[in-house]
Design a protein around this motif. Structure first.
Motif, PDB file in Angstrom:
ATOM      1  N   LEU A 200      21.901  45.823  73.868  1.00  0.00           N
ATOM      2  CA  LEU A 200      20.892  46.864  74.021  1.00  0.00           C
ATOM      3  C   LEU A 200      21.523  48.258  74.018  1.00  0.00           C
ATOM      4  O   LEU A 200      21.050  49.171  73.323  1.00  0.00           O
ATOM      5  N   ILE A 201      22.574  48.419  74.798  1.00  0.00           N
ATOM      6  CA  ILE A 201      23.215  49.726  74.924  1.00  0.00           C
ATOM      7  C   ILE A 201      23.724  50.206  73.571  1.00  0.00           C
ATOM      8  O   ILE A 201      23.541  51.373  73.198  1.00  0.00           O
ATOM      9  N   ASN A 202      24.337  49.315  72.813  1.00  0.00           N
ATOM     10  CA  ASN A 202      24.836  49.692  71.486  1.00  0.00           C
ATOM     11  C   ASN A 202      23.703  50.133  70.571  1.00  0.00           C
ATOM     12  O   ASN A 202      23.815  51.137  69.855  1.00  0.00           O
ATOM     13  N   ASP A 203      22.600  49.388  70.584  1.00  0.00           N
ATOM     14  CA  ASP A 203      21.449  49.739  69.740  1.00  0.00           C
ATOM     15  C   ASP A 203      20.851  51.080  70.150  1.00  0.00           C
ATOM     16  O   ASP A 203      20.445  51.876  69.301  1.00  0.00           O
ATOM     17  N   ILE A 204      20.786  51.325  71.460  1.00  0.00           N
ATOM     18  CA  ILE A 204      20.214  52.586  71.944  1.00  0.00           C
ATOM     19  C   ILE A 204      21.088  53.762  71.522  1.00  0.00           C
ATOM     20  O   ILE A 204      20.585  54.785  71.036  1.00  0.00           O
ATOM     21  N   LEU A 210      14.539  49.952  64.449  1.00  0.00           N
ATOM     22  CA  LEU A 210      14.108  48.659  63.907  1.00  0.00           C
ATOM     23  C   LEU A 210      15.120  47.570  64.242  1.00  0.00           C
ATOM     24  O   LEU A 210      14.740  46.439  64.584  1.00  0.00           O
ATOM     25  N   ASN A 211      16.401  47.897  64.166  1.00  0.00           N
ATOM     26  CA  ASN A 211      17.436  46.939  64.535  1.00  0.00           C
ATOM     27  C   ASN A 211      17.343  46.596  66.014  1.00  0.00           C
ATOM     28  O   ASN A 211      17.553  45.439  66.422  1.00  0.00           O
ATOM     29  N   TYR A 212      17.028  47.589  66.822  1.00  0.00           N
ATOM     30  CA  TYR A 212      16.823  47.410  68.265  1.00  0.00           C
ATOM     31  C   TYR A 212      15.711  46.393  68.527  1.00  0.00           C
ATOM     32  O   TYR A 212      15.884  45.447  69.304  1.00  0.00           O
ATOM     33  N   TYR A 213      14.580  46.552  67.867  1.00  0.00           N
ATOM     34  CA  TYR A 213      13.479  45.603  68.038  1.00  0.00           C
ATOM     35  C   TYR A 213      13.843  44.227  67.482  1.00  0.00           C
ATOM     36  O   TYR A 213      13.460  43.199  68.067  1.00  0.00           O
ATOM     37  N   ASP A 214      14.590  44.205  66.394  1.00  0.00           N
ATOM     38  CA  ASP A 214      15.035  42.914  65.839  1.00  0.00           C
ATOM     39  C   ASP A 214      15.947  42.189  66.825  1.00  0.00           C
ATOM     40  O   ASP A 214      15.836  40.966  67.012  1.00  0.00           O
ATOM     41  N   ALA A 234      13.321  57.618  69.490  1.00  0.00           N
ATOM     42  CA  ALA A 234      12.619  58.277  68.387  1.00  0.00           C
ATOM     43  C   ALA A 234      12.598  59.792  68.563  1.00  0.00           C
ATOM     44  O   ALA A 234      12.824  60.543  67.607  1.00  0.00           O
ATOM     45  N   VAL A 235      12.329  60.252  69.790  1.00  0.00           N
ATOM     46  CA  VAL A 235      12.330  61.691  70.060  1.00  0.00           C
ATOM     47  C   VAL A 235      13.708  62.279  69.782  1.00  0.00           C
ATOM     48  O   VAL A 235      13.851  63.351  69.174  1.00  0.00           O
ATOM     49  N   THR A 236      14.745  61.581  70.221  1.00  0.00           N
ATOM     50  CA  THR A 236      16.114  62.065  70.051  1.00  0.00           C
ATOM     51  C   THR A 236      16.491  62.121  68.578  1.00  0.00           C
ATOM     52  O   THR A 236      17.139  63.083  68.121  1.00  0.00           O
ATOM     53  N   LYS A 237      16.087  61.127  67.810  1.00  0.00           N
ATOM     54  CA  LYS A 237      16.342  61.144  66.365  1.00  0.00           C
ATOM     55  C   LYS A 237      15.631  62.323  65.719  1.00  0.00           C
ATOM     56  O   LYS A 237      16.205  63.014  64.865  1.00  0.00           O
ATOM     57  N   GLN A 238      14.393  62.561  66.110  1.00  0.00           N
ATOM     58  CA  GLN A 238      13.636  63.670  65.538  1.00  0.00           C
ATOM     59  C   GLN A 238      14.304  65.007  65.822  1.00  0.00           C
ATOM     60  O   GLN A 238      14.251  65.931  65.004  1.00  0.00           O
ATOM     61  N   GLN A 239      14.939  65.101  66.975  1.00  0.00           N
ATOM     62  CA  GLN A 239      15.596  66.357  67.354  1.00  0.00           C
ATOM     63  C   GLN A 239      17.069  66.391  66.965  1.00  0.00           C
ATOM     64  O   GLN A 239      17.803  67.302  67.340  1.00  0.00           O
ATOM     65  N   LYS A 240      17.488  65.359  66.208  1.00  0.00           N
ATOM     66  CA  LYS A 240      18.872  65.269  65.724  1.00  0.00           C
ATOM     67  C   LYS A 240      19.869  65.313  66.886  1.00  0.00           C
ATOM     68  O   LYS A 240      20.901  65.992  66.831  1.00  0.00           O
ATOM     69  N   GLY A 241      19.523  64.566  67.944  1.00  0.00           N
ATOM     70  CA  GLY A 241      20.372  64.504  69.117  1.00  0.00           C
ATOM     71  C   GLY A 241      21.189  63.233  69.183  1.00  0.00           C
ATOM     72  O   GLY A 241      21.272  62.460  68.211  1.00  0.00           O
ATOM     73  N   LYS A 242      21.783  62.995  70.330  1.00  0.00           N
ATOM     74  CA  LYS A 242      22.611  61.827  70.587  1.00  0.00           C
ATOM     75  C   LYS A 242      22.202  61.202  71.911  1.00  0.00           C
ATOM     76  O   LYS A 242      21.585  61.851  72.757  1.00  0.00           O
ATOM     77  N   ILE A 243      22.563  59.938  72.096  1.00  0.00           N
ATOM     78  CA  ILE A 243      22.366  59.263  73.379  1.00  0.00           C
ATOM     79  C   ILE A 243      23.709  58.710  73.839  1.00  0.00           C
ATOM     80  O   ILE A 243      24.433  58.087  73.061  1.00  0.00           O
ATOM     81  N   ALA A 244      24.050  58.958  75.094  1.00  0.00           N
ATOM     82  CA  ALA A 244      25.327  58.512  75.649  1.00  0.00           C
ATOM     83  C   ALA A 244      25.100  57.714  76.923  1.00  0.00           C
ATOM     84  O   ALA A 244      24.144  57.965  77.667  1.00  0.00           O
ATOM     85  N   LEU A 245      25.975  56.760  77.170  1.00  0.00           N
ATOM     86  CA  LEU A 245      25.945  55.965  78.397  1.00  0.00           C
ATOM     87  C   LEU A 245      26.702  56.692  79.491  1.00  0.00           C
ATOM     88  O   LEU A 245      27.838  57.130  79.309  1.00  0.00           O
ATOM     89  N   GLY A 263      20.168  43.899  84.897  1.00  0.00           N
ATOM     90  CA  GLY A 263      21.026  44.966  84.415  1.00  0.00           C
ATOM     91  C   GLY A 263      20.398  46.342  84.560  1.00  0.00           C
ATOM     92  O   GLY A 263      19.179  46.499  84.448  1.00  0.00           O
ATOM     93  N   TYR A 264      21.253  47.358  84.771  1.00  0.00           N
ATOM     94  CA  TYR A 264      20.811  48.735  84.947  1.00  0.00           C
ATOM     95  C   TYR A 264      21.699  49.679  84.135  1.00  0.00           C
ATOM     96  O   TYR A 264      22.898  49.473  84.037  1.00  0.00           O
ATOM     97  N   SER A 265      21.098  50.718  83.592  1.00  0.00           N
ATOM     98  CA  SER A 265      21.888  51.730  82.900  1.00  0.00           C
ATOM     99  C   SER A 265      21.361  53.115  83.234  1.00  0.00           C
ATOM    100  O   SER A 265      20.172  53.300  83.515  1.00  0.00           O
ATOM    101  N   ALA A 266      22.263  54.076  83.212  1.00  0.00           N
ATOM    102  CA  ALA A 266      21.916  55.484  83.215  1.00  0.00           C
ATOM    103  C   ALA A 266      22.419  56.041  81.897  1.00  0.00           C
ATOM    104  O   ALA A 266      23.617  55.950  81.597  1.00  0.00           O
ATOM    105  N   MET A 267      21.508  56.577  81.084  1.00  0.00           N
ATOM    106  CA  MET A 267      21.870  57.116  79.771  1.00  0.00           C
ATOM    107  C   MET A 267      21.239  58.482  79.618  1.00  0.00           C
ATOM    108  O   MET A 267      20.219  58.786  80.259  1.00  0.00           O
ATOM    109  N   VAL A 268      21.817  59.305  78.772  1.00  0.00           N
ATOM    110  CA  VAL A 268      21.310  60.657  78.586  1.00  0.00           C
ATOM    111  C   VAL A 268      21.159  60.954  77.099  1.00  0.00           C
ATOM    112  O   VAL A 268      22.012  60.589  76.284  1.00  0.00           O
ATOM    113  N   ALA A 269      20.051  61.604  76.744  1.00  0.00           N
ATOM    114  CA  ALA A 269      19.804  62.082  75.383  1.00  0.00           C
ATOM    115  C   ALA A 269      19.992  63.588  75.371  1.00  0.00           C
ATOM    116  O   ALA A 269      19.469  64.293  76.239  1.00  0.00           O
ATOM    117  N   TYR A 270      20.730  64.086  74.384  1.00  0.00           N
ATOM    118  CA  TYR A 270      21.099  65.497  74.380  1.00  0.00           C
ATOM    119  C   TYR A 270      21.410  65.965  72.968  1.00  0.00           C
ATOM    120  O   TYR A 270      21.546  65.177  72.035  1.00  0.00           O
TER     121      TYR A 270
END
Length: 271
Positions: A200-204, A210-214, A234-245, A263-270
């Motif tokens: 999941l983390i890698n896909d995010i 689509l790969n994430y849902y697959d 989707a929002v992050t892609k639209q804004q040409k951002g990144k997501i980090a763990l 499982g738990y994660s803290a991730m940030v989109a920026y």
């Protein structure tokens, strides 16, 4: 106070005593967070389990929020009961926790209702859902009453719903900080759960929706807020951002039970 939602899981997911709750959050927030260079923060992913299990990881996301200049939040989480199926907001009023009253941003709620053809105003849908409520004490600890939020829960968490909400957010002239409330995989052994969480983390991080849902279907992944997470992707892609763990853990790290963990994660989109 009129039109106020009472706490549903205080005393279960988090302490129902004001001082104990503040002390617990203070202890979680006493962490050294990773250095992150950014021009703009878009949002975070945080868990919503009992604080004694997930509060340590949630604090990594809230340490980022603490540095953020925005104090208007859109909190998106799953409807664990799956009903109603439509995305439901709570358009005005207050939510109560042991730390006080948190104000709904009715202006943001009305904009979402106006611009989306699938979001509905349904306060009843929020009465027995915990995924959004458990985020509020952290925000209250950081901001006091100097913030507002709009809750949005998802019954149907399809890619189409995530895309619709992301496109709606993109139409807003002033975009809120997005808090995604979701745990990761549920009830596998410690090592197996970590293995599935990493998929999941890698896909995010790669934001291949689509790969994430697959992969969710292929590996039978059980992140409860997968559609909410896809919305932030989707929002992050639209804004040409990144997501980090920022941090990953599971309930077995804070419990003697390593046979059935969550499982738990803290991730940030920026950007």
């Amino acid at each position: 106070m009129d039109n106020t939602r009472s706490p549903y899981v205080a005393g279960a997911f988090y302490p129902d005593d004001n001082e104990t709750l503040k002390d617990d959050i203070k202890s979680y927030m006493a962490i050294n967070t990773p250095e992150l260079e950014y021009k703009k923060l878009i949002g975070v992913i945080v868990p919503h389990a009992g604080y004694k299990y997930s509060g340590h990881t949630a604090a990594y996301a809230y340490s980022i929020i603490k540095k953020n200049k925005k104090n208007t939040f859109l909190i998106i989480g799953p409807n664990h009961y799956g009903f109603p199926s439509y995305p439901a907001t709570y358009s005005n009023g207050y939510w109560n926790t042991p730390l006080g009253y948190a104000r709904i941003n009715s202006e943001l709620a009305e904009k979402l209702l106006l611009k989306s053809d699938i979001i509905r105003d349904d306060k009843e849908a929020h009465t027995v859902e915990h995924s959004i409520e458990v985020q509020l004490p952290f925000l209250q600890y950081i901001f006091g009453d100097n913030f507002s939020f709009t809750p949005l829960i998802l019954g149907n968490q399809s890619a189409a719903v995530a895309r619709n909400i992301a496109e709606t957010i993109e139409t807003l002239a002033e975009k809120p900080f997005i808090i995604i409330s979701s745990d990761l995989n549920h009830y596998n052994s410690y090592d197996k759960n970590n293995e599935l969480d990493q998929i999941l983390i890698n896909d995010i991080i790669e934001m291949k929706i689509l790969n994430y849902y697959d992969d969710i279907k292929k590996y039978k992944l059980t992140a409860c807020g997968y559609g909410a997470i896809a919305t932030l992707m989707a929002v992050t892609k639209q804004q040409k951002g990144k997501i980090a763990l920022l941090n990953h853990s599971n309930s077995g790290d804070y419990s003697s039970d390593k046979g059935r963990v969550v499982g738990y994660s803290a991730m940030v989109a920026y950007k």
